[in-house]
Design an enzyme around this catalytic site. Structure first.
Site, PDB file in Angstrom:
ATOM      1  N   LYS A   1       0.836  -1.203   0.000  1.00  0.00           N
ATOM      2  CA  LYS A   1       0.000   0.000   0.000  1.00  0.00           C
ATOM      3  C   LYS A   1       0.879   1.264   0.000  1.00  0.00           C
ATOM      4  O   LYS A   1       0.612   2.217  -0.740  1.00  0.00           O
ATOM      5  CB  LYS A   1      -0.850  -0.031   1.276  1.00  0.00           C
ATOM      6  CG  LYS A   1      -2.116   0.770   1.217  1.00  0.00           C
ATOM      7  CD  LYS A   1      -2.937   0.366   2.427  1.00  0.00           C
ATOM      8  CE  LYS A   1      -4.190   1.143   2.545  1.00  0.00           C
ATOM      9  NZ  LYS A   1      -4.859   0.882   3.821  1.00  0.00           N
TER      10      LYS A   1
ATOM     11  N   THR B   1     -10.992  -0.217  13.287  1.00  0.00           N
ATOM     12  CA  THR B   1     -11.621  -0.788  14.488  1.00  0.00           C
ATOM     13  C   THR B   1     -12.807  -1.636  14.037  1.00  0.00           C
ATOM     14  O   THR B   1     -13.960  -1.279  14.252  1.00  0.00           O
ATOM     15  CB  THR B   1     -12.113   0.304  15.468  1.00  0.00           C
ATOM     16  OG1 THR B   1     -12.979   1.208  14.759  1.00  0.00           O
ATOM     17  CG2 THR B   1     -10.981   1.067  16.079  1.00  0.00           C
TER      18      THR B   1
ATOM     19  N   GLU C   1     -13.600  11.866  13.680  1.00  0.00           N
ATOM     20  CA  GLU C   1     -13.862  12.492  12.369  1.00  0.00           C
ATOM     21  C   GLU C   1     -15.303  12.250  11.937  1.00  0.00           C
ATOM     22  O   GLU C   1     -15.937  11.302  12.377  1.00  0.00           O
ATOM     23  CB  GLU C   1     -12.860  11.986  11.335  1.00  0.00           C
ATOM     24  CG  GLU C   1     -12.826  10.463  11.161  1.00  0.00           C
ATOM     25  CD  GLU C   1     -13.973   9.917  10.361  1.00  0.00           C
ATOM     26  OE1 GLU C   1     -14.474  10.654   9.501  1.00  0.00           O
ATOM     27  OE2 GLU C   1     -14.368   8.759  10.587  1.00  0.00           O
TER      28      GLU C   1
ATOM     29  N   LYS D   1     -18.926  10.817  18.881  1.00  0.00           N
ATOM     30  CA  LYS D   1     -18.808  10.174  17.565  1.00  0.00           C
ATOM     31  C   LYS D   1     -19.880   9.088  17.374  1.00  0.00           C
ATOM     32  O   LYS D   1     -20.578   9.035  16.368  1.00  0.00           O
ATOM     33  CB  LYS D   1     -17.400   9.577  17.434  1.00  0.00           C
ATOM     34  CG  LYS D   1     -17.216   8.653  16.268  1.00  0.00           C
ATOM     35  CD  LYS D   1     -17.291   9.381  14.947  1.00  0.00           C
ATOM     36  CE  LYS D   1     -17.327   8.401  13.797  1.00  0.00           C
ATOM     37  NZ  LYS D   1     -17.280   9.032  12.514  1.00  0.00           N
TER      38      LYS D   1
ATOM     39  N   GLY E   1     -34.661   4.517   1.550  1.00  0.00           N
ATOM     40  CA  GLY E   1     -33.911   3.682   0.617  1.00  0.00           C
ATOM     41  C   GLY E   1     -33.901   2.238   1.068  1.00  0.00           C
ATOM     42  O   GLY E   1     -34.726   1.829   1.893  1.00  0.00           O
TER      43      GLY E   1
ATOM     44  N   CYS F   1     -19.389   2.368   8.399  1.00  0.00           N
ATOM     45  CA  CYS F   1     -19.532   3.098   9.670  1.00  0.00           C
ATOM     46  C   CYS F   1     -20.844   2.829  10.388  1.00  0.00           C
ATOM     47  O   CYS F   1     -20.849   2.342  11.516  1.00  0.00           O
ATOM     48  CB  CYS F   1     -19.386   4.583   9.413  1.00  0.00           C
ATOM     49  SG  CYS F   1     -17.827   4.960   8.614  1.00  0.00           S
TER      50      CYS F   1
END
Ligand code: UGA
Length: 441
Positions: A35, A86, A151, A207, A256, A263
């Site tokens: 990577k 995670t 984030e 979060k 939907g 996430c």
């Protein structure tokens, strides 16, 4: 400032490139040598609009570099971010913190002067405490603080989200750490982006609470859409009507096939586990987790009903495979449930996705992968829109009606108007909106 970013996954790579673009000196570290080699050669491991250019610019201007050598990046860093994965732990639904703790141990052995270690990975409440304990134990003389800085990037819009966030959350226990993070985010701070400073546990919970709330919002509108179908109301108008109330807000009210991605499914499950463990269940989240799981299955019934009760022996064109547009990410995508279920019922599947096919081919077998939407529909009796890619939004519906043998279009993202589809000669089925021909009495 000198920043080290451990982990070049979605969060680490986008955050690292954006911090470099703010003018900081950023080293991105990853154990995966292939990577890192690819990144050095300018090849991105993920599809994210704008990322390749951002990386190239910052690498060429000397602010961004990639390495497998943790020591070289961490030794002189002012701030070390932990942005490793995670994943959901196999068997019990908890977040697996192995990589976070391994990173903490590695950092502990490398830092020299005062360093701030920041968790950016999504981690359960109390992880920062554990990271602090690991570093203290591994290196009792280390001069450091541990902070939490979650984030809120969306895949497909990550760079914009990073550079124009609604807020920055900082969970830290010393003035020194808060001041350093303010300095790091100064370009945004100058733009008056609010910085919310809390203790570490609160930041960690913010979060999960944010993602769970958004998942609940989607779960809510999905159930309202079923009710709309049952009573002949229009879910888009309901969403518009309630969304204009500023207390509700119009975003994340698109009905939907159920949320997916890396996430919401993982974080709702982890929050639920944490809450049960703390003897303080968040039952609304438990309910949404289960409803979302069921939803993907009920989408199969919708498709079968639209096909007239059976898909056996029929060719179905599936448009869109990724969990949402502008990404090649297939994680928890509704297609992973819907396509195999249809195949099991005897349907043969043709599919097209603008960016996700390479990944999809590893996960969905016995599918005919096509070069574009029209090639995909050729020979099929019906089409199903699973992902709302822009290029599916303006297909010529009359041509579609002429191409699909049974003229059936199942639009699980509500991107066409029922009237327009009906006028084009399609038998059109969407979510929570009455078809013109079948309005309720
Ligand atoms: C989500 C959050 O939006 C980000 O703020 C967060 O940082 C990120 O998770 C994370 O924790 O890393 P993402 O998973 O990239 O971002 O994608 P979203 O745009 O939030 O969509 C998630 C799922 O919800 C998709 O399957 C999407 O189709 C679905 N969705 C979204 C709906 O069904 N309806 C909506 O109105 C919105």
């Amino acid at each position: 400032m000198r920043v080290a970013m451990i982990g070049t996954g979605y969060v680490g790579l986008v955050s690292g490139a954006c911090f470099a673009d703010f003018g900081h000196e950023v080293t991105c570290i990853d154990k995966d040598a292939a990577k890192i080699e690819a990144l050095k050669a300018g090849r991105m491991p993920i599809y994210e609009p704008g990322l390749e250019d951002l990386v190239e610019t910052n690498v060429s201007q000397g602010r961004l570099s990639f390495t497998t050598d943790a020591a070289s990046g961490i030794r002189d860093a002012d701030i070390v971010f932990i942005a490793v994965g995670t994943p959901t732990r196999r068997g019990d639904g908890h977040a697996d913190l192995t990589y976070v703790y391994a990173a903490a141990e590695e950092i502990a052995g490398l830092i020299r002067d005062y360093t701030i270690i920041v968790t950016k990975s999504t981690v359960p409440v109390g992880t920062g405490d554990e990271v602090e304990a690991i570093i203290k134990k591994t290196n009792p003389d280390a001069d450091f603080d541990v902070a939490s800085n979650p984030e809120f990037l969306r895949e497909g819009a990550a760079i914009g989200d990073f550079k124009r966030p609604d807020r920055i959350i900082v969970g830290a226990h010393t003035e020194r750490a808060v001041a350093a993070l303010r300095e790091l985010y100064r370009p945004l701070y100058l733009n008056e982006t609010p910085m919310v400073v809390t203790d570490r546990r609160t930041a960690e919970l913010i979060k999960y609470a944010a993602n769970a709330f958004l998942a609940v919002k989607i779960g809510f509108i999905n159930e309202i859409s079923d009710l709309c179908d049952a009573v002949g109301a229009n879910v888009q108008q309901v969403a518009h009507g309630i969304g204009l109330d500023k207390r509700i807000g119009s975003k994340f009210l698109h009905a939907g096939p159920g949320y997916g991605g890396s996430c919401f499914p993982k974080d709702t499950l982890a929050l639920s586990k944490t809450a049960h463990q703390a003897n303080s269940p968040v039952t609304i989240v438990d309910t949404v987790v289960e409803a979302n799981r069921r939803r993907k299955e009920t989408m199969v019934d919708r498709i079968v009903n639209a096909a007239g009760g059976s898909v056996a022996g029929k060719q179905i064109a599936v448009l869109g495979l990724t969990f949402k547009p502008n990404t090649d990410d297939m994680r928890e995508a509704p297609s992973l449930i819907i396509v195999p279920a249809l195949q099991q019922m005897g349907a043969s599947i043709r599919a097209f996705d603008p960016e996700g096919m390479e990944e999809a081919q590893k996960l969905l077998t016995a599918v005919t992968y096509c070069d574009n939407a029209w090639a995909c529909m050729e020979g099929a009796v019906m089409a199903v829109i699973l992902t709302e890619w822009d290029q599916f939004r303006a297909l010529d519906l009359e041509r579609m009606a002429a191409t699909l043998k049974d003229r059936v279009l199942v639009d699980l993202r509500n991107i066409y108007s029922p009237q327009e589809a009906d006028d084009s000669g399609l038998s059109y089925h969407s979510i929570g909106r009455p078809s013109p021909g079948k309005a309720a009495d």
